[in-house]
Design an enzyme around this catalytic site. Sequence first.
Site, PDB file in Angstrom:
ATOM      1  N   GLU A   1     -11.452  33.234 -13.122  1.00 40.95           N
ATOM      2  CA  GLU A   1     -10.655  33.168 -14.348  1.00 40.95           C
ATOM      3  C   GLU A   1     -10.765  31.813 -15.037  1.00 40.95           C
ATOM      4  O   GLU A   1     -10.767  31.728 -16.270  1.00 40.95           O
ATOM      5  CB  GLU A   1      -9.185  33.485 -14.054  1.00 40.95           C
ATOM      6  CG  GLU A   1      -8.357  33.580 -15.330  1.00 40.95           C
ATOM      7  CD  GLU A   1      -6.983  34.190 -15.118  1.00 40.95           C
ATOM      8  OE1 GLU A   1      -6.144  34.078 -16.045  1.00 40.95           O
ATOM      9  OE2 GLU A   1      -6.750  34.776 -14.046  1.00 40.95           O
ATOM     10  N   ARG A   2     -10.877  30.739 -14.267  1.00 35.63           N
ATOM     11  CA  ARG A   2     -11.037  29.411 -14.895  1.00 35.63           C
ATOM     12  C   ARG A   2     -12.326  29.358 -15.713  1.00 35.63           C
ATOM     13  O   ARG A   2     -12.336  28.846 -16.836  1.00 35.63           O
ATOM     14  CB  ARG A   2     -11.050  28.304 -13.830  1.00 35.63           C
ATOM     15  CG  ARG A   2      -9.695  27.986 -13.235  1.00 35.63           C
ATOM     16  CD  ARG A   2      -9.757  26.775 -12.295  1.00 35.63           C
ATOM     17  NE  ARG A   2      -9.949  25.527 -13.023  1.00 35.63           N
ATOM     18  CZ  ARG A   2     -11.081  24.821 -13.059  1.00 35.63           C
ATOM     19  NH1 ARG A   2     -12.147  25.232 -12.389  1.00 35.63           N
ATOM     20  NH2 ARG A   2     -11.168  23.695 -13.730  1.00 35.63           N
TER      21      ARG A   2
ATOM     22  N   GLU B   1     -11.244  35.741  -2.067  1.00 37.69           N
ATOM     23  CA  GLU B   1     -12.097  34.721  -2.682  1.00 37.69           C
ATOM     24  C   GLU B   1     -11.270  33.527  -3.137  1.00 37.69           C
ATOM     25  O   GLU B   1     -11.674  32.381  -2.971  1.00 37.69           O
ATOM     26  CB  GLU B   1     -12.869  35.311  -3.870  1.00 37.69           C
ATOM     27  CG  GLU B   1     -13.743  34.261  -4.559  1.00 37.69           C
ATOM     28  CD  GLU B   1     -14.794  34.870  -5.476  1.00 37.69           C
ATOM     29  OE1 GLU B   1     -15.209  34.191  -6.425  1.00 37.69           O
ATOM     30  OE2 GLU B   1     -15.211  36.011  -5.231  1.00 37.69           O
TER      31      GLU B   1
ATOM     32  N   SER C   1     -18.303  20.981 -20.013  1.00 39.33           N
ATOM     33  CA  SER C   1     -19.467  21.126 -19.136  1.00 39.33           C
ATOM     34  C   SER C   1     -20.231  22.405 -19.457  1.00 39.33           C
ATOM     35  O   SER C   1     -21.470  22.420 -19.483  1.00 39.33           O
ATOM     36  CB  SER C   1     -19.010  21.137 -17.671  1.00 39.33           C
ATOM     37  OG  SER C   1     -20.080  21.443 -16.809  1.00 39.33           O
TER      38      SER C   1
END
Length: 299
Positions: free
Chosen positions: A96-97, A129, A70
Amino acid sequence: MTKAIKKQALGRGLSALLKDPDNDIKSVEDKNADKVVGNIIELDIDAIEINPFQPRTNFNEESLQELSTSIKELGVIQPITVRKLDYKTYQLISGERRLRASKMAGLETIPAYIRIANDNESLVMALVENIQRHDLDPIEIALSYQRLIDEIQLTQEQMSERVGKKRSTIANYLRLLKLDPIIQTGIRDGFITMGHGRAIINIEGHDAQAEIYQKIVSGNLSVRETEALVKNYQDSLKPAPAKPARGTAFKVEDIQKKAIADFFGAKADIKVDAKGKGKITIPFHSEEDFNRIIKLVKG
């Protein structure tokens, strides 16, 4: 020029400020800090180090690959958040992803929201978060809450205000950490749900918990069936109720007991069962005493 292109160009322009060693920004009071801190800037991916406070420990490779594809097509839609550590050195606070997927996609830069924060602030921001995310498993959330307690000394009430969750909800997550590690892994891997875990936690002892867990998994039990299984197990540990004393057909009055004792010159033991049957036991202490009682019986 579209708004998105203008924003990206602005981010690249601001990134030049961060590459000037003579005007390195180390605090919000430094020159040009207002242009950098709190803004989205294109950062070199290699300049960003992973956050040691990251509560997430599991990253699904297939999901990362989908996100990477994506990003190749659409770019990074939501910027990551970093804190500035030193000249051209940053530490990830959240995202982090997105950072991992961007590296997989071959990106050299990534849009980042710049913060200047100390270790405690960074930990709180990262944990709070991440707790808000929907793709964390219950154990990861519980561990995040526990770190806020252990490392920042937040109370459950303070955490409730920070993350917008009820105190009872936080307490339920924290209780999961009392489960046997095997069961915690089962929750993380999706073999059982948090609801199953909340039922099992009522059982004391990790060996007993593990035994119940195996029955749940092998029997594919629902949460309600698990609750019933736990209740049956707890009931089996309760002592059996004492059997009620057997009743008697009639009561031997004290005056009757005294009459017999006076007649034989010894305290007799009198027992009567529910059917009215019974026996009288008369003690003797010698052959002479025995013969005395015999004479009384013969009259």
